[in-house]
Design a protein around this motif. Structure first.
Motif, PDB file in Angstrom:
ATOM      1  N   ALA D  28      65.881  23.742  42.976  1.00  0.00           N
ATOM      2  CA  ALA D  28      65.201  24.737  43.800  1.00  0.00           C
ATOM      3  C   ALA D  28      65.039  26.044  43.039  1.00  0.00           C
ATOM      4  CB  ALA D  28      65.965  24.970  45.106  1.00  0.00           C
ATOM      5  N   GLN D  31      62.003  26.162  40.823  1.00  0.00           N
ATOM      6  CA  GLN D  31      60.734  26.376  41.515  1.00  0.00           C
ATOM      7  C   GLN D  31      60.402  27.850  41.637  1.00  0.00           C
ATOM      8  OE1 GLN D  31      59.143  23.601  42.786  1.00  0.00           O
ATOM      9  NE2 GLN D  31      60.792  22.178  42.271  1.00  0.00           N
ATOM     10  N   ASP D  54      48.800  34.898  47.910  1.00  0.00           N
ATOM     11  CA  ASP D  54      47.360  35.060  47.697  1.00  0.00           C
ATOM     12  C   ASP D  54      47.062  36.546  47.614  1.00  0.00           C
ATOM     13  OD1 ASP D  54      47.373  35.984  50.430  1.00  0.00           O
ATOM     14  OD2 ASP D  54      47.319  33.870  51.022  1.00  0.00           O
ATOM     15  N   GLU D  55      45.798  36.865  47.490  1.00  0.00           N
ATOM     16  CA  GLU D  55      45.382  38.251  47.339  1.00  0.00           C
ATOM     17  C   GLU D  55      45.868  39.147  48.471  1.00  0.00           C
ATOM     18  OE1 GLU D  55      42.941  39.743  44.912  1.00  0.00           O
ATOM     19  OE2 GLU D  55      44.074  38.131  43.915  1.00  0.00           O
ATOM     20  N   LEU D  56      45.973  38.568  49.650  1.00  0.00           N
ATOM     21  CA  LEU D  56      46.263  39.371  50.840  1.00  0.00           C
ATOM     22  C   LEU D  56      47.733  39.742  50.960  1.00  0.00           C
ATOM     23  CD1 LEU D  56      44.176  37.089  53.190  1.00  0.00           C
ATOM     24  CD2 LEU D  56      43.536  39.416  52.548  1.00  0.00           C
ATOM     25  N   SER D  57      48.577  38.959  50.334  1.00  0.00           N
ATOM     26  CA  SER D  57      50.013  39.194  50.490  1.00  0.00           C
ATOM     27  C   SER D  57      50.492  40.254  49.517  1.00  0.00           C
ATOM     28  CB  SER D  57      50.798  37.908  50.195  1.00  0.00           C
ATOM     29  OG  SER D  57      50.268  36.835  50.913  1.00  0.00           O
ATOM     30  N   SER D  58      51.507  40.973  49.928  1.00  0.00           N
ATOM     31  CA  SER D  58      52.192  41.823  48.974  1.00  0.00           C
ATOM     32  C   SER D  58      53.027  40.906  48.088  1.00  0.00           C
ATOM     33  CB  SER D  58      53.086  42.812  49.713  1.00  0.00           C
ATOM     34  OG  SER D  58      54.082  42.115  50.415  1.00  0.00           O
ATOM     35  N   GLN D  60      56.259  39.265  46.458  1.00  0.00           N
ATOM     36  CA  GLN D  60      57.598  38.974  46.983  1.00  0.00           C
ATOM     37  C   GLN D  60      58.656  39.770  46.251  1.00  0.00           C
ATOM     38  OE1 GLN D  60      57.914  34.589  46.965  1.00  0.00           O
ATOM     39  NE2 GLN D  60      58.713  34.915  49.034  1.00  0.00           N
ATOM     40  N   LYS D  61      59.577  40.302  47.015  1.00  0.00           N
ATOM     41  CA  LYS D  61      60.694  41.062  46.488  1.00  0.00           C
ATOM     42  C   LYS D  61      61.574  40.144  45.636  1.00  0.00           C
ATOM     43  CE  LYS D  61      63.673  44.413  48.772  1.00  0.00           C
ATOM     44  NZ  LYS D  61      64.249  44.790  50.069  1.00  0.00           N
ATOM     45  N   LEU D  77      65.151  29.928  46.699  1.00  0.00           N
ATOM     46  CA  LEU D  77      64.864  30.187  48.111  1.00  0.00           C
ATOM     47  C   LEU D  77      65.209  31.622  48.474  1.00  0.00           C
ATOM     48  CD1 LEU D  77      66.243  26.922  49.793  1.00  0.00           C
ATOM     49  CD2 LEU D  77      63.976  27.348  48.860  1.00  0.00           C
ATOM     50  N   ALA D  78      64.194  32.423  48.740  1.00  0.00           N
ATOM     51  CA  ALA D  78      64.427  33.828  49.042  1.00  0.00           C
ATOM     52  C   ALA D  78      65.293  34.037  50.285  1.00  0.00           C
ATOM     53  CB  ALA D  78      63.090  34.564  49.179  1.00  0.00           C
ATOM     54  N   PRO D  79      65.107  33.249  51.356  1.00  0.00           N
ATOM     55  CA  PRO D  79      65.961  33.494  52.532  1.00  0.00           C
ATOM     56  C   PRO D  79      67.440  33.248  52.242  1.00  0.00           C
ATOM     57  CG  PRO D  79      64.012  32.220  53.142  1.00  0.00           C
ATOM     58  CD  PRO D  79      64.040  32.263  51.652  1.00  0.00           C
ATOM     59  N   ASP D  80      67.735  32.292  51.351  1.00  0.00           N
ATOM     60  CA  ASP D  80      69.132  32.083  50.969  1.00  0.00           C
ATOM     61  C   ASP D  80      69.668  33.285  50.200  1.00  0.00           C
ATOM     62  OD1 ASP D  80      68.640  29.603  52.041  1.00  0.00           O
ATOM     63  OD2 ASP D  80      69.584  28.485  50.422  1.00  0.00           O
ATOM     64  N   ARG D  82      68.765  36.309  50.604  1.00  0.00           N
ATOM     65  CA  ARG D  82      69.031  37.360  51.600  1.00  0.00           C
ATOM     66  C   ARG D  82      70.440  37.231  52.159  1.00  0.00           C
ATOM     67  NH1 ARG D  82      66.577  40.891  54.291  1.00  0.00           N
ATOM     68  NH2 ARG D  82      67.853  40.451  56.103  1.00  0.00           N
TER      69      ARG D  82
END
Lengths: 233, 233, 233, 233, 233, 233, 233
Positions: D28, D31, D54-58, D60-61, D77-80, D82
């Motif tokens: 993971a 990825q 995509d273009e619209l998103s800021s 990712q931290k 996995l970003a939520p992990d 966090r």
């Protein structure tokens, strides 16, 4: 390997009413080195063959003292035996502290029975993978109990459990009539050592691998190891 | 891969009375880098081969101090070793605070045994995937214990666990008679380093990868790393 | 072995509305040695065939006293019987202490029923693998109950459970009309021993393997073993 | 897809002593977009490649501040991440409030280790699917730790995790001797950015996708994003 | 045996929206001996065929009194019926003690419904394997309820459950118009006995196997067994 | 249907480090009707296509107000969205009551993240089967967040989720540069409605199926339905 | 029967994002007898077809009153409907006691939604196997809600659920424009009865099998059964 359909856990009966996991636990006992016990009216003796993994290791403890009047030898998973002997030791202390009397050998057997039975009737655990020979001396004389993973704890005149224990058993059956009359502790120990010898294959008993314990009239639980076993070799 | 039917969890006996998950945990130890231990009457020594994942990493800690008189080396899953050494450290503190005495080495072994046994008899966990060599010094002298995932904790004169540990073991068996008489700590360390060397394949011992610890009479648990190991290379 | 799809646990009905695990528990009873019970108006008697594993073992306890007016014999898993008899003994004490009266035999049966039923309706346990014959004497006279693993507890005039129990049952059915009129306890015991004999195959009843118990009018629960059974052989 | 028999949960050892679920968790990490860290004696730096869906998103931290002296970057996995960074932040607060001192970087690593190890030894959860590079500065200087799902937390001189991280690692190994001597924070950052660049494929570092953080002597944990990274492009 | 994929537990719907375990529990009812119930405006009657395992056993209880105004008969697993009737008895006591009024028959049905429904919607249990015919008399007259394992409790004018109950049902349907007008309790009982007789095969009703109960206006719940049923044979 | 071996629960990693159950939850979002969101510096707008099962049903609620400054639209399982929006509403109240300030939009996203992450790391539950577009206005301006079942909550300039959402997304990407500069709320709404229109297939936006909400500078969260949307059609 | 791989429990998504167990629960509704509901501005009406198992049984209750202003009809598992209607009744009482106001119909729907959603997201239970039509009258006028096992509770102008409900639905759609204007309760009931009739196959509506309920302006929840429905046949 053939998959038996009813041996996945301890809470499933086979169509013939057997609990296979409990029976498999008996096999774990047969993997352990042999231990032999016998008793006369006033004395109970256990002998055991200690093993070591290699030259560098000390020999594995086979006999455990629980109280002044009570002790046991084991065949099978040693860590499981620790759990059970710790439990007995606590119960001995408890009896002394709360009732100011020694835990009777019969009661000790009942306590082990009940503890082991629970593991055969609840999901998520496993039966204890160890057999025990418990010797003790109380108001009703000397006792020898054989504990099994099923929770059966039998009063016996003599027994042998572990690898190749049948040799010792056969010997004991042959001489039982004699030894149950013996009142000389030394002679009783010698009989028990001789029985142990009947279960050896390529081994010889030495001061290193022989362990002996006795309890009885005027003899608190006493264990002989190393040079102390020399007289009985 | 062939599917063994009785190795899915730690609470299932095979028809031959084996607990496969406990045996597989032993394999995890063999994946770890080698560590060697030996003891004479008054001193106990452990040496270990540290590994690093790559040039950028520091070398993995192989030896952990638990108390002034007690420490251990590990082979296998390092995070599991942390759990066990943290537990020992707490028990050492507890003994000091509550009983005002050092935790005896024997007791330390018993505590590890009991903790590990629980993981072999309850569903939903797994055995610890790590082997430990514990050295300590107390009233009864110097000790070396070998801890196994089954909950067996053996008193040994010498031992080696981890990858290719057989080389070290063979060496120790050959020289055991000598080193158990050695009363010079320095010499004892040298023997232990030499034993470690017997388990190397393409590696050489360096100030980077060798870790040494000793404990004994008048010597609190002391660890040597980096330039401090130079005298023993 | 053919795998039945609905016998994995006690909480699954088969398409025909059967609980196979409960039925398999009945098979465990058939593995046990035979025990026989009968009653007249004022007396209830149980006899049982004791077994020993080998010459060295004492004979397994088949009859258990619960209170002055209540006791039982078992066929099947002895450790399970211990759990149930301990429970009855506690309930007898409780009744005496709290209500200052003996636990009625009917109530004793209800208590066993409820305890056993729970094991047939919750996941993670198993039915008790033992059958019991309970005898007792209370205000409403002598009673004989047959307890089954399903939680059924039946009032019976006579019964036999365990290996080859059909022989005893057939005998009892034939002589029932007679023995329910017998008012001489001695004669009642003899009938019960005779019934037991009908279930033997290659065995003979001896002072070693015969166990007898009686309870009734002016006779508290009394057990006869060893030489005490001689008159009835 | 081939079914491996020992990878269903984190509490099952394979016959070779491996915990497959823990190993899969490492995948993971691969990825996730790459992050690189390095340290000299007094400064530790992390750089990371931010992605947007995509273009619209800021973007990712990728870097999270835990305390004035401690922060981390993540791959996986970003939520992990966090969950783990929240935990560290709480521990930092706790240390400040209760002991009135900053949480040492080593201790921070130990806390993460212990938390992650628990998820590899209890049924019903899963290992964290994220790798972390933790930088911090305390009494013992600047530190860089690499956290892995197994609970291993290694002290490293430099590291790179995430997609195509090998490029950065190779670069770091080549220049390690130089950067560990660098005492100019600006230069150190440039080295770290350059390392990150070695792991890019079709991307270019821009003010949008580059994230930088530094901590060290007289420099509290400081993060550079957007136009602030211009000097380092 | 063909394995249905959706009948393993009570919390799985089949693709057609059925709960098979609940349906299988209905089969357990069909294994039980037949019981019949009917009611007129002021009286409700149940009759049941008692069975005994063999000559030695007493006949199994088929009718259970819950309160002065309430009772039931059962077909299926008797121990399950005990659980439910004990529960009703407690609720009757509770109503009397707390509200100083008799539990209404409708409320009794609701209580059984709710208790049984829970067993069809939580994992780890099983539906009750028993059907009940509940008769009672309260302010709103005489009632007859049929309880099913699904938790359905239906108000009925007449019903028959258990083995070969269809015969009784057909009879009841034919004569329903008549008996719902009957105001003579004796005659009502006779009709109910006659209905029971329609479900017999090779049996004859005798004082041994017939059980009758009635409740109604000025008639508390009264049960007739043995010689008391002679007038109705 | 092909059985993927690693998609049975949310706590199993595939060999490539993926959590399939979390990915399948994303598919549930694609089953829902489309919703679109965008924001400029001071205003955030969401539009959504409401569906009704048939002529008789009212249109399903797609937009939920959480607080004066916060609301959201959903695509996927509506009951799951209720759970999450109830949670947000409670947190908004809590923030107001305890801290006397509005819950910041960023914090709201973090809270959702943490709640959703738990469902991806504990056995016995499932990920939320819903995607959310959250709009809010606080001290740091207008915000638009996209919540995903994995626990990822991304700050976005515009987004569209649900059936055929790609059409809206493509449109937004094309016009993003323009709308992020728009300071006229009316115009912003029109852009968002136009984007929604790009995702329709055989439908036309009507006063029945269009739902709009806006929040921003001097505009509390306001929802337009039915005739109120006429100006934007 | 073909085994779908993703329908074993309610907490597993299929690869297309569906929860099959929830969908199967919808099938249980289709097994139930039909019920129809409709509403105008001030009145809401439900009609239902009652079934009886045979001539002897009373007709099954299809309509349940919850409060003076609220009631419901059901199709599917009646015991599950009892659980939900008991819950609503308690909530109605609670609202009256604690807030001194009637539970709003919208709130009632939300409460059912939340309760049902929980059963679709936790292991060990199952979705409710019942559909409900809830009618109520509060400050905002008359309401008709349709509750589904997924936790969806929709406000509808008319609906029909249960066996062959499509006939009623088609009829309602055709005449909806008319009945939503009807202000005469009698006429509204007649329309609802007529709709019910469209779903019958070989049955005729009679005083036995028709059940009607209405609530609205100046009309508390009123149920018509038996002879009271004669005017509407």
């Amino acid at each position: 390997m053939f998959r038996n359909n009813y041996d996945g856990d301890t809470v499933t009966f086979s169509p013939t009413g057997r609990l296979f996991q409990v029976e498999y636990a008996l096999e774990a006992i047969k993997q352990g080195s042999v231990t032999v016990g016998l008793r006369s009216k006033n004395y109970a003796v256990i002998t055991a063959l200690k093993r070591n993994a290699d030259e560098l290791s000390s020999y594995q403890k086979k006999i455990i003292r629980c109280d002044e009047h009570l002790g046991l030898s084991l065949a099978g998973l040693a860590p499981d035996a620790r759990v059970l002997s710790n439990y007995l030791r606590q119960q001995c202390n408890y009896s002394q502290l709360v009732f100011n009397r020694k835990l009777s050998v019969e009661k000790a057997g009942h306590l082990l029975s009940d503890k082991a039975q629970q593991n055969t009737q609840s999901y998520g655990g496993r039966p204890y993978g160890v057999g025990l020979l418990i010797i003790g001396y109380d108001n009703s004389g000397a006792h020898l109990l054989e504990f099994q993973p099923s929770g059966n704890t039998l009063e016996v005149y003599g027994s042998a459990i572990g690898a190749r224990s049948q040799g010792a058993k056969t010997y004991l059956e042959r001489v039982m009539d004699k030894y149950i009359e013996i009142e000389d502790p030394e002679e009783l120990i010698k009989t028990c050592v001789e029985a142990l010898r009947q279960s050896l294959k390529d081994e010889t008993l030495t001061t290193d691998n022989l362990s002996i314990a006795i309890v009885g009239k005027d003899i608190p639980f006493t264990q002989y190891d190393n040079e102390k076993v020399t007289p009985y070799l």
